[in-house]
Scaffold this motif. Structure first.
Motif: not given
Ligand code: SF4
Length: 421
Positions: A138-151, A180-189
């Motif tokens: 639940x973090x990323x290499x850098x953050x995007x200012x517009x991230x909809x997952x900012x919370x 049929x599909x599992x999406x790993x998300x976050x943040x950035x997996x």
């Protein structure tokens, strides 16, 4: 990987010659919304000669208009009065609640109940696809200012989504044959080590989950840290994990987030894409259209063209969601449609595989197909590409054309049209 946030980010901006007024704005905005920039973004992506209007700078650094004016003034006054960190934190918490931290009814409507209790860190909105938010990703290499997952990134457990236990996810999937599909998300997996990600992925390859055919990874690592797939200590292990999923007969879909053609220019990105594709994984590219960063058709045309050359499939042009810094980055729907139309005009059919502009709204993925005149009424022609209620997939509907509308909730039914709920 050297990263800058909080005081370090302010020091970096000062070293790069940003004026005192900007440094104050940076301090105020970043006390509410999350900001983090790594050395690769600073050295290889931002064009410092074009700052502050450089699109990557706008994407990754704070701007005062990212907060509503009254919120900015409140926080600014606290900083100027040298309020204690606790007081500022409390004011920031109050601000979070006003910035729609979980848009699209993500928590209320998408979190499934399994064996009598909510499955934290999992979302199941569409029958075929389950989203998993591993707690370690639940973090990323850098953050995007517009991230909809900012919370996810503001240290507020009340609004953060995180799954801690893969066995509950497996048990839920075993009981959900439509998936049929599992999406790993976050943040950035891709922020996780290959070993940790393996612990999340391998259990999904078990024979009792044979109905899970595609493992997706939502990531911006190709933009913000391509070394993840080239020179990182465990880059080869990550690719071997992809190899293993493919060898098991499942599809690996890397859902890459590219905002601007600049992100594709560094040679390391090309090498990372080549290495991922060599595993048999398919990379699909998506991003929202946002003001100050990519609201010009020529940038999208150039990006889609370059993606095709690199073997990446243009997939979605999204509309910025109604959350966080939306005031600053939002683009009216009419303008987004024009940008999309002009962008596809500038590329061949192969690069027109991107659908858009699309709103990931509470009822589903709403495509803005056209602005048109029907019997003297100007309307948006809309279509559900994906729907919470599968019976609604593909349905067309109409809204009054409001040139200022920026989101689904701004629209009103026209011509007595059916409306998705
Ligand atoms: S990479 Fe994705 S999740 Fe991370 S900050 Fe950007 S938009 Fe948000």
């Amino acid at each position: 990987m050297k990263v800058y946030s909080h005081e370090r980010l302010e020091r970096l901006a000062a070293e790069r010659g940003m004026p005192a007024e900007y440094l104050h704005e940076l301090r105020v905005v970043s006390s509410v919304l999350p900001f983090k920039v790594n050395q690769y973004v600073v050295d290889e992506l931002v064009d410092w000669s074009a700052v502050p209007d450089d699109p990557i700078f706008r994407l990754t650094f704070p701007h005062r208009d990212m907060l509503p004016p009254d919120m900015f003034e409140t926080l600014s006054a606290l900083h100027l009065a040298a309020a204690s960190p606790g007081v500022i934190r409390k004011a920031a918490r109050a601000a979070h609640a006003l910035l729609n931290p979980n848009p699209g009814a993500q928590v209320d409507a998408n979190v499934p109940v399994h064996e009598g209790s909510p499955l934290a860190g999992v979302q199941h909105k569409y029958a075929e696809t389950v989203l998993v938010f591993p707690s370690q990703g639940q973090t990323c290499h850098s953050y995007c200012g517009y991230c909809f997952r900012w919370s996810q990134f503001v240290g507020n457990a009340d609004i953060r989504q995180a799954a801690g236990d893969v066995s509950r996810v497996v048990s839920y999937l075993a009981a959900s044959p439509s998936v049929t599909d599992v999406l790993f998300t976050g943040g950035d997996p891709m922020i996780m080590s290959a070993t940790v990600l393996d612990r999340w992925v391998t259990p999904l390859l078990a024979p009792e989950l044979e109905h899970v055919r595609t493992i997706r990874f939502g990531t911006k690592a190709l933009s913000y840290w391509p070394a993840r797939f080239t020179t990182d200590q465990d880059a080869d292990d990550m690719l071997r994990l992809f190899d293993r999923i493919v060898a098991g007969g499942r599809h690996v879909a890397v859902m890459a987030h590219f905002s601007h053609v600049r992100e594709l220019e560094h040679p390391e990105v090309g090498e990372a894409i080549r290495r991922i594709r060599a595993t048999g994984a398919v990379i699909r590219a998506q991003a929202p259209v946002i003001a100050h960063v990519n609201d010009r058709a020529e940038d999208w045309s150039a990006m889609w063209q370059r993606l095709v050359e690199l073997g990446v499939v243009p997939y979605y042009m999204f509309v910025e969601r109604d959350t966080g810094a939306r005031n600053y980055f939002g683009v009216p729907l009419t303008r987004a449609l024009q940008i999309y139309t002009d962008s596809v005009r500038g590329v061949s059919g192969l690069a027109r595989s991107a659908r858009g502009p699309v709103m990931s709204a509470a009822p589903g993925k709403v495509l803005i197909d056209a602005v048109t005149d029907i019997g003297g009424t100007e309307v948006f022609s809309l279509r559900l590409l994906q729907a919470r209620d599968a019976r609604q997939v593909g349905r067309q509907f109409f809204a009054h054309h409001d040139p200022a509308a920026e989101w689904f909730d701004d629209l009103r039914p026209a011509l007595g049209s059916w409306w998705p709920r």
